[in-house]
Design a protein around this motif. Structure first.
Motif, mmCIF file in Angstrom:
data_model
loop_
_atom_site.group_PDB
_atom_site.id
_atom_site.type_symbol
_atom_site.label_atom_id
_atom_site.label_comp_id
_atom_site.label_asym_id
_atom_site.label_seq_id
_atom_site.Cartn_x
_atom_site.Cartn_y
_atom_site.Cartn_z
ATOM 1 N N TYR A 242 17.326 -57.735 27.190
ATOM 2 C CA TYR A 242 16.948 -57.279 28.518
ATOM 3 C C TYR A 242 15.812 -58.184 29.004
ATOM 4 C CZ TYR A 242 19.242 -53.115 26.645
ATOM 5 O OH TYR A 242 20.142 -52.260 26.063
ATOM 6 N N ARG A 243 15.556 -58.145 30.294
ATOM 7 C CA ARG A 243 14.419 -58.914 30.809
ATOM 8 C C ARG A 243 13.793 -58.174 31.967
ATOM 9 N NH1 ARG A 243 17.639 -64.115 33.479
ATOM 10 N NH2 ARG A 243 18.609 -62.975 35.215
ATOM 11 N N GLN A 244 12.511 -58.453 32.160
ATOM 12 C CA GLN A 244 11.779 -57.844 33.265
ATOM 13 C C GLN A 244 10.920 -58.908 33.919
ATOM 14 O OE1 GLN A 244 9.395 -54.406 32.233
ATOM 15 N NE2 GLN A 244 9.431 -53.689 34.338
ATOM 16 N N ALA A 245 11.211 -59.161 35.168
ATOM 17 C CA ALA A 245 10.414 -60.099 35.952
ATOM 18 C C ALA A 245 9.279 -59.337 36.632
ATOM 19 C CB ALA A 245 11.294 -60.780 36.996
ATOM 20 N N PRO A 246 8.204 -60.020 36.976
ATOM 21 C CA PRO A 246 7.071 -59.348 37.620
ATOM 22 C C PRO A 246 7.512 -58.595 38.870
ATOM 23 C CG PRO A 246 6.457 -61.565 36.989
ATOM 24 C CD PRO A 246 7.924 -61.443 36.744
ATOM 25 N N ASN B 28 16.772 -54.701 22.240
ATOM 26 C CA ASN B 28 16.848 -53.300 21.841
ATOM 27 C C ASN B 28 18.311 -53.027 21.518
ATOM 28 O OD1 ASN B 28 16.360 -50.453 21.533
ATOM 29 N ND2 ASN B 28 14.650 -50.657 22.970
ATOM 30 N N THR B 29 18.610 -51.847 21.091
ATOM 31 C CA THR B 29 20.011 -51.494 20.922
ATOM 32 C C THR B 29 20.668 -51.398 22.296
ATOM 33 O OG1 THR B 29 19.655 -49.126 21.022
ATOM 34 C CG2 THR B 29 19.418 -50.156 18.857
ATOM 35 N N ALA B 30 21.982 -51.356 22.293
ATOM 36 C CA ALA B 30 22.697 -51.261 23.564
ATOM 37 C C ALA B 30 22.364 -49.960 24.283
ATOM 38 C CB ALA B 30 24.195 -51.366 23.311
ATOM 39 N N SER B 31 21.991 -48.948 23.546
ATOM 40 C CA SER B 31 21.621 -47.659 24.140
ATOM 41 C C SER B 31 20.118 -47.503 24.298
ATOM 42 C CB SER B 31 22.164 -46.510 23.291
ATOM 43 O OG SER B 31 21.643 -46.593 21.974
ATOM 44 N N GLN B 32 19.382 -48.580 24.048
ATOM 45 C CA GLN B 32 17.916 -48.576 24.194
ATOM 46 C C GLN B 32 17.281 -47.459 23.378
ATOM 47 O OE1 GLN B 32 16.692 -48.885 28.324
ATOM 48 N NE2 GLN B 32 18.512 -50.083 28.852
ATOM 49 N N SER B 33 17.737 -47.314 22.137
ATOM 50 C CA SER B 33 17.328 -46.182 21.325
ATOM 51 C C SER B 33 16.085 -46.430 20.482
ATOM 52 C CB SER B 33 18.483 -45.783 20.394
ATOM 53 O OG SER B 33 18.798 -46.865 19.523
ATOM 54 N N LEU B 34 15.637 -47.673 20.438
ATOM 55 C CA LEU B 34 14.487 -47.997 19.606
ATOM 56 C C LEU B 34 13.244 -48.225 20.455
ATOM 57 C CD1 LEU B 34 16.259 -50.502 17.193
ATOM 58 C CD2 LEU B 34 15.869 -48.044 16.873
ATOM 59 N N ASP B 35 12.103 -48.171 19.802
ATOM 60 C CA ASP B 35 10.862 -48.482 20.512
ATOM 61 C C ASP B 35 10.914 -49.939 20.992
ATOM 62 O OD1 ASP B 35 8.650 -46.578 18.304
ATOM 63 O OD2 ASP B 35 9.863 -45.979 20.032
ATOM 64 N N TRP B 36 10.437 -50.164 22.207
ATOM 65 C CA TRP B 36 10.419 -51.517 22.745
ATOM 66 C C TRP B 36 9.351 -52.355 22.049
ATOM 67 C CZ3 TRP B 36 14.166 -53.134 25.913
ATOM 68 C CH2 TRP B 36 14.912 -52.173 26.594
ATOM 69 N N GLY B 37 9.685 -53.606 21.801
ATOM 70 C CA GLY B 37 8.697 -54.545 21.296
ATOM 71 C C GLY B 37 7.854 -55.082 22.437
ATOM 72 N N GLN B 38 7.066 -56.093 22.130
ATOM 73 C CA GLN B 38 6.189 -56.663 23.151
ATOM 74 C C GLN B 38 6.901 -57.699 24.017
ATOM 75 O OE1 GLN B 38 2.572 -58.060 21.249
ATOM 76 N NE2 GLN B 38 1.710 -56.003 21.313
ATOM 77 N N GLY B 39 8.063 -58.117 23.596
ATOM 78 C CA GLY B 39 8.799 -59.097 24.386
ATOM 79 C C GLY B 39 8.270 -60.504 24.192
ATOM 80 N N THR B 40 8.989 -61.444 24.766
ATOM 81 C CA THR B 40 8.562 -62.848 24.740
ATOM 82 C C THR B 40 8.707 -63.413 26.151
ATOM 83 O OG1 THR B 40 8.844 -64.971 23.604
ATOM 84 C CG2 THR B 40 10.857 -63.705 24.021
ATOM 85 N N GLN B 41 7.678 -64.097 26.611
ATOM 86 C CA GLN B 41 7.635 -64.581 27.987
ATOM 87 C C GLN B 41 8.389 -65.895 28.128
ATOM 88 O OE1 GLN B 41 6.303 -63.198 30.827
ATOM 89 N NE2 GLN B 41 7.133 -64.947 31.937
ATOM 90 N N VAL B 42 9.249 -65.941 29.109
ATOM 91 C CA VAL B 42 9.961 -67.170 29.467
ATOM 92 C C VAL B 42 9.573 -67.536 30.894
ATOM 93 C CG1 VAL B 42 12.214 -68.205 29.914
ATOM 94 C CG2 VAL B 42 11.888 -66.729 27.914
ATOM 95 N N THR B 43 9.056 -68.737 31.054
ATOM 96 C CA THR B 43 8.676 -69.223 32.373
ATOM 97 C C THR B 43 9.422 -70.514 32.651
ATOM 98 O OG1 THR B 43 6.474 -68.246 32.165
ATOM 99 C CG2 THR B 43 6.771 -69.916 33.870
ATOM 100 N N VAL B 44 10.181 -70.523 33.729
ATOM 101 C CA VAL B 44 10.949 -71.706 34.118
ATOM 102 C C VAL B 44 10.321 -72.261 35.390
ATOM 103 C CG1 VAL B 44 13.222 -72.643 34.638
ATOM 104 C CG2 VAL B 44 12.999 -70.627 33.154
ATOM 105 N N SER B 45 9.697 -73.409 35.236
ATOM 106 C CA SER B 45 8.965 -73.982 36.356
ATOM 107 C C SER B 45 8.787 -75.476 36.154
ATOM 108 C CB SER B 45 7.591 -73.313 36.484
ATOM 109 O OG SER B 45 6.825 -73.937 37.503
#
Length: 114
Positions: free
Chosen positions: A37-41, A96-113
């Motif tokens: 999954y991803r989350q942009a600002p 995460n799992t497909a059902s988002q059943s686990l605690d979320w991690g901290q993620g990793t930032q991807v910046t394309v610029s």
């Protein structure tokens, strides 16, 4: 609970590539369908890619053809190979799992610029 640790993000120029990893440190994820999954600002978290226990895959239409999800059950790890990156791929990426059943991690930032 499983600890999910994402890694591999960074700053990359448009058209570049990155490979993200998601490792589970406590328990196995080999028996689970996993997803990226991803989350942009300022935006909601969105689905990116899915891999089933049997290796079947599915993708958000925005990344289909230039992202590839894979898994290594022996390493308890899921990967996301990202090619032809675009500025709109900039986000924090999570697994995460497909059902988002686990605690979320901290993620990793991807910046394309450039």
């Amino acid at each position: 609970q499983v600890d999910l640790v994402e890694s591999g993000g960074g700053l990359v120029q448009p058209g570049g590539s990155l490979t993200l990893s998601c490792a589970a440190s406590k328990n196995t994820i080999s028996d689970k369908a996993m997803a990226w999954y991803r989350q942009a600002p300022g935006k909601q978290r969105e689905f990116v890619a899915l891999i089933t226990t049997g290796g079947g895959t599915g993708y958000n239409t925005s990344v289909k053809g230039h992202f590839t999800v894979s898994r290594d059950n022996a390493k308890n790890t899921v990967y996301l190979q990202m090619n032809s990156l675009k500025p709109e791929d900039t986000a924090t990426y999570y697994c995460n799992t497909a059902s988002q059943s686990l605690d979320w991690g901290q993620g990793t930032q991807v910046t394309v610029s450039s």
